[in-house]
Write a protein that holds these residues in place. Structure first.
Motif, PDB file in Angstrom:
ATOM      1  N   LYS A  78      14.558 -23.905  -9.864  1.00 21.27           N
ATOM      2  CA  LYS A  78      15.108 -23.041 -10.905  1.00 21.27           C
ATOM      3  C   LYS A  78      15.671 -23.869 -12.054  1.00 21.27           C
ATOM      4  O   LYS A  78      15.515 -23.505 -13.223  1.00 21.27           O
ATOM      5  CB  LYS A  78      16.179 -22.119 -10.344  1.00 21.27           C
ATOM      6  CG  LYS A  78      16.743 -21.199 -11.428  1.00 21.27           C
ATOM      7  CD  LYS A  78      17.724 -20.215 -10.916  1.00 21.27           C
ATOM      8  CE  LYS A  78      18.282 -19.265 -11.935  1.00 21.27           C
ATOM      9  NZ  LYS A  78      18.154 -19.537 -13.326  1.00 21.27           N
ATOM     10  N   ASP A  82      14.459 -23.638 -15.844  1.00 19.16           N
ATOM     11  CA  ASP A  82      15.420 -23.372 -16.920  1.00 19.16           C
ATOM     12  C   ASP A  82      15.332 -24.442 -18.008  1.00 19.16           C
ATOM     13  O   ASP A  82      15.353 -24.129 -19.201  1.00 19.16           O
ATOM     14  CB  ASP A  82      16.850 -23.301 -16.370  1.00 19.16           C
ATOM     15  CG  ASP A  82      17.108 -22.059 -15.532  1.00 19.16           C
ATOM     16  OD1 ASP A  82      16.286 -21.113 -15.564  1.00 19.16           O
ATOM     17  OD2 ASP A  82      18.157 -22.034 -14.832  1.00 19.16           O
ATOM     18  N   GLY A  85      12.124 -23.905 -20.036  1.00 19.24           N
ATOM     19  CA  GLY A  85      12.296 -22.790 -20.967  1.00 19.24           C
ATOM     20  C   GLY A  85      13.173 -23.162 -22.150  1.00 19.24           C
ATOM     21  O   GLY A  85      12.874 -22.804 -23.298  1.00 19.24           O
ATOM     22  N   GLN A  89      12.109 -23.159 -26.130  1.00 20.06           N
ATOM     23  CA  GLN A  89      12.864 -22.441 -27.160  1.00 20.06           C
ATOM     24  C   GLN A  89      13.221 -23.381 -28.312  1.00 20.06           C
ATOM     25  O   GLN A  89      13.147 -22.991 -29.470  1.00 20.06           O
ATOM     26  CB  GLN A  89      14.103 -21.787 -26.563  1.00 20.06           C
ATOM     27  CG  GLN A  89      13.741 -20.599 -25.695  1.00 20.06           C
ATOM     28  CD  GLN A  89      14.919 -20.014 -24.959  1.00 20.06           C
ATOM     29  OE1 GLN A  89      15.927 -20.668 -24.722  1.00 20.06           O
ATOM     30  NE2 GLN A  89      14.787 -18.749 -24.568  1.00 20.06           N
ATOM     31  N   GLU A  95      10.943 -15.768 -27.177  1.00 16.22           N
ATOM     32  CA  GLU A  95      11.444 -15.515 -25.832  1.00 16.22           C
ATOM     33  C   GLU A  95      10.406 -14.869 -24.925  1.00 16.22           C
ATOM     34  O   GLU A  95      10.294 -15.217 -23.741  1.00 16.22           O
ATOM     35  CB  GLU A  95      12.693 -14.638 -25.900  1.00 16.22           C
ATOM     36  CG  GLU A  95      13.420 -14.536 -24.590  1.00 16.22           C
ATOM     37  CD  GLU A  95      14.745 -13.811 -24.708  1.00 16.22           C
ATOM     38  OE1 GLU A  95      15.119 -13.153 -23.720  1.00 16.22           O
ATOM     39  OE2 GLU A  95      15.401 -13.905 -25.766  1.00 16.22           O
ATOM     40  N   SER A  96       9.605 -13.959 -25.452  1.00 19.12           N
ATOM     41  CA  SER A  96       8.604 -13.300 -24.609  1.00 19.12           C
ATOM     42  C   SER A  96       7.523 -14.282 -24.159  1.00 19.12           C
ATOM     43  O   SER A  96       7.075 -14.233 -23.012  1.00 19.12           O
ATOM     44  CB  SER A  96       7.991 -12.093 -25.318  1.00 19.12           C
ATOM     45  OG  SER A  96       7.276 -12.488 -26.460  1.00 19.12           O
ATOM     46  N   LYS A  99       8.920 -16.474 -21.387  1.00 17.90           N
ATOM     47  CA  LYS A  99       8.951 -15.732 -20.112  1.00 17.90           C
ATOM     48  C   LYS A  99       7.570 -15.683 -19.466  1.00 17.90           C
ATOM     49  O   LYS A  99       7.443 -15.849 -18.255  1.00 17.90           O
ATOM     50  CB  LYS A  99       9.496 -14.326 -20.326  1.00 17.90           C
ATOM     51  CG  LYS A  99      10.988 -14.288 -20.536  1.00 17.90           C
ATOM     52  CD  LYS A  99      11.481 -12.864 -20.698  1.00 17.90           C
ATOM     53  CE  LYS A  99      12.978 -12.848 -20.921  1.00 17.90           C
ATOM     54  NZ  LYS A  99      13.497 -11.480 -21.059  1.00 17.90           N
ATOM     55  N   LEU A 102       6.777 -19.228 -18.130  1.00 22.64           N
ATOM     56  CA  LEU A 102       7.612 -19.550 -16.967  1.00 22.64           C
ATOM     57  C   LEU A 102       7.170 -18.750 -15.741  1.00 22.64           C
ATOM     58  O   LEU A 102       7.215 -19.256 -14.619  1.00 22.64           O
ATOM     59  CB  LEU A 102       9.086 -19.316 -17.264  1.00 22.64           C
ATOM     60  CG  LEU A 102       9.732 -20.301 -18.233  1.00 22.64           C
ATOM     61  CD1 LEU A 102      11.181 -19.924 -18.495  1.00 22.64           C
ATOM     62  CD2 LEU A 102       9.628 -21.746 -17.740  1.00 22.64           C
ATOM     63  N   ALA A 103       6.720 -17.513 -15.948  1.00 26.94           N
ATOM     64  CA  ALA A 103       6.229 -16.698 -14.834  1.00 26.94           C
ATOM     65  C   ALA A 103       4.981 -17.320 -14.204  1.00 26.94           C
ATOM     66  O   ALA A 103       4.752 -17.175 -12.998  1.00 26.94           O
ATOM     67  CB  ALA A 103       5.940 -15.275 -15.305  1.00 26.94           C
TER      68      ALA A 103
END
Length: 175
Positions: A78, A82, A85, A89, A95-96, A99, A102-103
């Protein structure tokens, strides 16, 4: 039985988007190191990283490329996600998109311990395979994912320009 194995091998190639040879070749076979660097945070050594290409020279957008990270500390999956991500950024990804990317990574990534190695072999900007201590964690296929992942270390505006210079062989590392 051989047909079942062959179909399974073909399915694995289609899912991962990577060429699979009939041999037990190591993921870095045929690749040469461009450079090696060390990542520190404050006074803590986090990891050593090495960048590989076929000819040992880096050129943006030319594949295959491989990034190998050997960890100097225990880090939870995790925390790795993090940090990834956060770097995306900083690079300006929305942000989308962060996500979504990261998924794709989350099911593959594992907690690492001191001495463990994570390796990404990117066959092109959309296809790559992750390895943990030499064992495949699985392939990822997504438009631009390999480019933005490697960009954490290789973009001109990386948050760690000295590590980038070491990976590109522009400066040396005593690591």
């Amino acid at each position: 039985m051989a047909i079942i194995r062959l179909c399974g091998a073909f399915l694995m190639m289609a899912v991962s988007g990577l060429a699979i040879s009939g041999s037990d070749a190591a993921p870095l076979d045929g690749m040469n190191r461009v450079g090696k660097g060390q990542m520190n945070w404050l006074w803590l050594e986090l990891y050593h990283a090495s960048l590989y290409t076929v000819d040992g020279r880096y050129q943006a957008g030319r594949y295959p490329q491989a990034l190998e990270i050997q960890y100097s500390r225990d880090i939870k999956a995790k925390e790795l996600l993090d940090a990834t991500g956060s770097e995306w950024q900083k690079q300006g990804l929305n942000e989308s998109q962060v996500k979504v990317f990261l998924a794709k990574l989350a099911p593959l990534w594992v907690d690492v311990k001191r001495g463990d190695t994570l390796l990404l072999v990117a066959s092109d900007e959309n296809h790559g395979e992750f390895f943990y201590n030499g064992q495949s964690l699985g392939g990822v296929v997504d438009t631009g994912l390999m480019q933005v992942f490697l960009g954490i270390w290789l973009r001109d505006d990386t948050s760690e320009p000295s590590l980038r210079a070491q990976l590109l062989g522009e400066t040396s590392c005593d690591c």
